[in-house]
Design a protein around this motif. Structure first.
Motif, short mmCIF file in Angstrom:
data_model
loop_
_atom_site.label_atom_id
_atom_site.label_comp_id
_atom_site.label_asym_id
_atom_site.label_seq_id
_atom_site.Cartn_x
_atom_site.Cartn_y
_atom_site.Cartn_z
N UNK A 196 0.75 -1.12 -0.11
CA UNK A 196 0.10 0.09 0.32
C UNK A 196 0.77 1.23 -0.01
N UNK A 197 0.22 2.07 -0.75
CA UNK A 197 1.19 3.45 -0.86
C UNK A 197 1.65 3.88 0.58
N UNK A 198 2.81 4.30 0.79
CA UNK A 198 3.21 4.99 1.78
C UNK A 198 3.94 3.92 2.84
N UNK A 199 3.98 2.77 2.55
CA UNK A 199 4.70 1.58 3.18
C UNK A 199 6.11 1.61 2.93
N UNK A 200 6.92 1.15 3.83
CA UNK A 200 8.37 0.88 3.14
C UNK A 200 8.53 -0.18 2.36
N UNK A 201 9.57 -0.23 1.65
CA UNK A 201 9.84 -1.27 0.56
C UNK A 201 10.60 -2.27 1.02
N UNK A 202 11.19 -2.32 2.24
CA UNK A 202 11.94 -3.61 2.62
C UNK A 202 11.75 -4.14 4.20
N UNK A 203 10.49 -3.67 4.55
CA UNK A 203 10.14 -4.36 5.73
C UNK A 203 8.64 -4.07 6.00
N UNK A 204 8.10 -4.48 7.08
CA UNK A 204 6.70 -4.41 7.28
C UNK A 204 6.66 -3.61 8.59
N UNK A 205 6.03 -2.30 8.49
CA UNK A 205 5.52 -1.75 9.57
C UNK A 205 4.66 -2.45 10.39
N UNK A 206 4.50 -2.39 11.68
CA UNK A 206 3.23 -3.01 12.19
C UNK A 206 3.50 -2.90 13.81
N UNK A 207 3.18 -4.04 14.48
CA UNK A 207 3.43 -4.36 15.75
C UNK A 207 4.59 -5.15 15.95
N UNK A 208 5.85 -4.61 16.55
CA UNK A 208 7.12 -5.31 16.42
C UNK A 208 6.99 -6.32 17.67
N UNK A 209 7.49 -7.57 17.66
CA UNK A 209 7.43 -8.11 19.05
C UNK A 209 9.14 -8.49 19.06
N UNK A 210 9.70 -8.50 20.18
CA UNK A 210 10.94 -9.00 20.41
C UNK A 210 11.36 -10.44 20.48
N UNK A 211 12.71 -10.62 20.51
CA UNK A 211 12.95 -11.75 20.61
C UNK A 211 13.02 -12.34 22.04
N UNK A 212 12.54 -13.44 22.32
CA UNK A 212 12.21 -14.12 23.81
C UNK A 212 12.53 -15.53 23.82
N UNK A 213 12.42 -16.00 24.95
CA UNK A 213 12.51 -17.59 25.10
C UNK A 213 11.36 -18.43 25.86
N UNK A 214 10.96 -19.59 25.20
CA UNK A 214 10.21 -20.44 25.95
C UNK A 214 10.44 -20.64 27.41
#
Lengths: 352, 618
Positions: free
Chosen positions: B211-229
């Motif tokens: 969609x117009x206005x979006x970046x070209x090389x990643x997805x903007x949205x809700x970012x979740x960080x790395x974690x562990x089980x």
């Protein structure tokens, strides 16, 4: 020599329209292209750093055959036809006879380089009706053929087009491929009238066979047949004022080291390689690249001549892919069986 | 929010990554014919291609997945039809943290008719979110590293036949410009010569709208960080991911395609430990809840359960219906991946970034000639919405001695974006045989505490060693008026011959004038191709503009290649010092990327308060 079905020549001779010629020119294009896989296989079988002079000699012939293919496409487009390259049936089955050839004619396969292969197949493909003889060259067979040659086919085609005249060349000039970056204008030019068609056909014949009087084509290059003879004899053909015909096989030597050849599987079938081997995948890579070459050339002759640059890029990649794959031994049940994989010139859309 | 929102098609298969490795070490730039360590694939061609990739699923519209008999299933995903293979390339031996794919065509083809139902040009993009995702079985393939290539397909064309394929047709009707978004998750790569797998890996991918206005090389949205089980050692980490709530707020979509840990090179998802009953997506009760926190059974709003066994079919993308109350909660509070314990309690495995802020650079890899300025766009979102008037701090990794001129801070506009200019000064050849210098710039909307006050990566969902702006700044070079082979050209081409030995072995030794002459036309072609062209030379794409111009000027003056009649009697090629099939097998191969992937996990899981500003040194 390559024995051409006389019916083909008679059909050309009796043609009265462009439509009558289209199918025959398509077959002639197939013939020009069909020489590339055997030449390329032999060239690829030469190990890196070894037998380079022979590698180059064959490479130059392959480039010429690509040119002849493009000339054929120009003629077909000029006649109002459409060259068909992007088709699984465009490339003949090996081993087998070449397009336009008579059924009992020369059987051509895909084999590693050997001097015997040069004599038995390559010289036969390119041999003129009446080869010139030069010091160092054994006498050619004295018998005159009772069949036709490719040279005769092209000469008949040329004569017919000249007789039918310019109106038969109704094709869209925009579909003509002219590429000075790759081929000088004297060799690849637009075919727009009977005269340019005749000139193009003469060039194909002379680059393969030479002229009736000289082994050198009008560009000053040695005709294919005499290049192969030179490899077979181990000496280049050079101008020699002391020789009766002005040439002799007394040039720089062609050194051939038999150990510098990969032991390729003759007429490699992809299905004969085990699926889960590196050789299998490398062959598949080659097939896909080969298919891309056909598709890129199709685009070139379909009215996008600028795409020849991209096609040349694919040709370059095909050579690299081929040189890499021939270094892979055939493996069965985890054990190398001795021979190496050979290139497979078959259509493959999807890489695996 | 790209392929997460709207119709999408997912595929799976393998890929070829035949990267040449002679240029992985600096020594190769100066030693003939190769450096001390030619790497795991010295004879690599650089080719990237899809292998045996097929469409496996997707959604026609939100919540309407592709059925088991959908016509899309079985369509093949192919690379170029009529041009050379794409190329996979590192920026520099000192920066192998963002390999890029150049010149890739992507086609979805009906294998029965060979019709291209969809085709487009993959915009060159570097991998992101590299980490060690393969937890076991590394001995088989040799490389545990995984990453994602997110980009767009430009010049998208739909074939007439796509009307018969509901998802493709829905995609066609969705877009207003000929561009789609795409992600390729790569894993299970083989360093080892095992069956037919050498230099190949596994891949899942997804294509959806852009969609117009979006970046070209990643997805903007809700970012979740790395974690562990939760559970006893060994640690089972879950990688970084991104989620999106669709515009109607009726669905939550999360992309775990490069996040779920795998058991082996084929991508088998890890089995949850017995201490975990299920993996769920939910909304945390407050911003204060940290990763690793334990919550009562009703402590989080649970949106849905992640069925890891479905990951391969879905390329790791999960879509859940969203109740109005959950949607309202998600607008205010962090999203999270939660481990449900057998007793019903939940443990926070991965949570959304602090305050829901996600700030990331779009095109972050740059090749800069001395004196040239490049720009990149930073995108900032808060809980998925543009974060306007946000200050983003930047700092050159090299400190005050940096040859990169960048502003110390920029502010986002109302659309949540800010443009950053990077200007490269002449590095003055600090690395000898290797041109220029590699420099990085870190960025964040927060600064660490005084006195350092550097961009703070804690809880940003980014890694300070990878998620930086990076530039190969090339040395200044004057183009000679009349380039001389020995003085100006041979040093450049001979180096390339060392770095890309496959060509020297098989076709032409670029360090030899007579060997080059017959290839003049081919070299002129390759060296005038745009960097995005698969035939661009050098394949390694590390030659500065002035040096390229020098070679071109010399090539143009070079006399035409000789005919067969006058061709010299011998034409050398490089000696065959490099084995085509080096015997590499059996043991995991330690290399820069593997060490990087380990460092990413280490940094993310290090104790709270530890310094997360250090640039990556492996």
């Amino acid at each position: 020599m390559l024995r051409i079905d006389r019916a083909a020549i008679e059909a050309v001779d009796s043609a009265t329209s462009a439509e009558d010629l289209v199918e025959l020119v398509q077959e002639a294009m197939r013939l020009e292209f069909a020489t590339i896989p055997p030449y390329l296989t032999a060239m690829l079988s030469l190990k890196p750093g070894q037998n380079r002079d022979i590698w180059w000699a064959i490479h130059d012939v392959v480039v010429d055959e690509m040119l002849h293919l493009l000339i054929g496409c120009n003629l077909l487009n000029a006649l109002g036809g459409r060259p068909v390259l992007d088709d699984s049936k465009f490339v003949p089955k090996y081993p087998g006879t070449l397009p336009l050839g008579i059924a009992s004619g020369l059987e051509v396969g895909l084999e590693k380089f050997s001097l015997a292969l040069v004599e038995r197949v390559f010289m036969e493909i390119e041999e003129p009706e009446q080869p010139l003889t030069f010091p160092g060259l054994r006498a050619a067979a004295a018998d005159l053929p009772d069949f036709s040659t490719i040279g005769e086919f092209y000469r008949t085609l040329s004569r017919t087009i000249v007789e039918l005249g310019d109106p038969v060349l109704v094709g869209n000039p925009a579909r003509q491929v002219v590429a000075p970056r790759w081929f000088p204008a004297a060799r690849l030019f637009a075919i727009t009238d009977a005269a340019s068609a005749a000139r193009a056909l003469a060039l194909i014949t002379e680059e393969g066979e030479g002229t009736s009087l000289s082994p050198v084509d009008p560009d000053g290059d040695i005709a294919h047949y005499y290049r192969f003879v030179a490899i077979r004899k181990g000496r280049r053909l050079v101008r020699d004022d002391a020789a009766p015909q002005g040439f002799s096989f007394t040039g720089a030597p062609y050194h051939f080291d038999e150990a510098g050849v990969w032991p390729l599987t003759p007429n490699q079938r992809h299905a004969n390689l085990e699926r889960n081997t590196e050789a299998w995948r490398r062959v598949q890579q080659f097939r896909v690249t080969f298919t891309r070459l056909l598709k890129s050339l199709q685009r070139v002759v379909d009215g996008d001549p600028e795409h020849l640059d991209a096609a040349m890029g694919v040709m370059f990649e095909l050579k690299l892919a081929g040189q890499v794959l021939v270094a892979y031994p055939v493996v069965s049940a985890g054990v190398e069986t001795g021979p190496h994989a050979g290139p497979v010139f078959e259509y493959a859309l999807a890489n695996e | 929010m790209s392929y997460l929102i709207g119709p999408r098609i997912v595929f799976r298969g393998r890929f070829l990554g035949d990267v040449p490795t002679a240029n992985n070490v600096r020594a190769a730039f100066e030693q003939y014919p190769q450096g001390p360590d030619p790497g795991w694939n010295p004879a690599g061609s650089g080719c990237f291609d899809f292998l045996d990739c097929h469409v496996r699923g997707g959604e026609r519209s939100p919540g309407e997945p592709v059925g088991e008999r959908a016509p899309e299933l079985g369509l093949v995903v192919l690379g170029a039809a009529d041009r050379s293979s794409a190329k996979l390339v590192d920026l520099d031996p000192d920066w192998q943290n963002s390999s890029e794919i150049w010149g890739l065509s992507v086609r979805i083809v009906d294998p029965a008719t060979a019709e291209a139902l969809l085709s487009g040009s993959f915009r060159a993009a570097a991998f992101r979110d590299v980490w060690r995702r393969q937890l076991r079985g590394v001995k088989v393939n040799g490389m545990p590293v995984t990453a994602s290539f997110t980009s767009v397909l430009d010049d998208v064309v739909f074939g007439p036949g796509c009307a018969a394929y509901p998802v493709l047709d829905a995609l066609r009707q969705t877009i207003t410009v000929p561009r789609l978004s795409i992600v390729l998750n790569v894993f299970g790569f083989f360093y080892n010569h095992d069956e037919d797998c050498f230099a190949t890996g596994s891949l899942t991918g997804c294509i959806g709208p852009w969609h117009a206005g979006e970046p070209l090389t990643f997805v903007t949205g809700r970012r979740l960080d790395l974690g562990q089980l939760p559970g006893p050692p060994p640690t089972v980490p879950l990688g970084r991911s991104v989620a999106a709530v669709d515009p109607t707020a009726s669905r939550l979509v999360i992309d775990l395609g490069n996040a779920y840990p795998i058991e082996d090179h084929t991508g088998t998802p890890v089995r949850l430990p017995p201490t975990v009953a299920a993996l769920e997506v939910g909304v945390l009760p407050s911003e204060a809840v940290a990763a690793g926190a334990s919550l009562p059974a009703d402590g989080a709003r649970i949106v849905g359960e992640v069925q890891l066994e479905q990951t391969l079919r879905q390329a790791g993308i999960f879509s859940f219906p969203l109740q109005a109350a959950d949607a309202a909660a998600a607008r205010q509070r962090p999203l999270a991946l939660l481990a449900r314990l057998p007793d019903g309690r939940r443990v926070v495995v991965c949570r959304e970034t602090r305050d829901g802020l996600y700030v990331r650079a779009d095109q972050f890899v740059h090749r800069l000639d001395a004196g040239v300025t490049a720009t990149t766009t930073l995108y900032a979102v808060r809980r998925g919405q543009p974060a306007g008037r946000l200050t983003i701090h930047l700092a050159p990794g090299a400190g005050k001695g940096s040859v990169l001129a960048v502003p110390s801070q920029v502010q986002t506009g109302t659309d949540g974006t800010a443009t950053v200019s990077l200007t490269g000064a002449d590095p003055r050849n600090p690395r000898g045989a290797v041109d220029g210098a590699v420099e990085t710039v870190t960025y964040s909307s927060r600064l660490t505490r005084p006195p350092r006050q550097l961009p703070d990566y804690a809880d940003t969902g980014l890694d300070p060693g990878v998620d930086v702006l990076v530039a190969h700044v090339r040395d200044a070079f004057s183009i000679p008026k009349d380039p001389d082979w020995a003085r100006d050209v041979q040093p450049l081409l001979a180096q390339y011959a060392r770095l890309y030995p496959i060509m020297g072995q098989h076709l032409v030794d670029l360090g030899d004038l007579e060997a080059i002459r017959p290839w003049r036309a081919a070299m002129l072609l390759a060296m005038t191709r745009d960097i995005t062209d698969p035939n661009h030379m050098p394949v390694t794409r590390d030659l500065s503009g002035p040096k390229r111009a020098t070679i071109l000027r010399w090539l143009e003056q070079l006399s035409a290649e000789p005919t067969a009649m006058s061709r010299p009697a011998s034409r050398p090629v490089l000696p065959t010092a490099i084995a085509v099939t080096p015997a590499v097998s059996g043991l995991p191969h330690r290399d820069a990327k593997t060490e990087l992937a380990d460092a990413v996990v280490r940094r993310a899981l290090r104790p709270e308060g530890a310094d997360r500003t250090a640039t990556n040194k492996g």
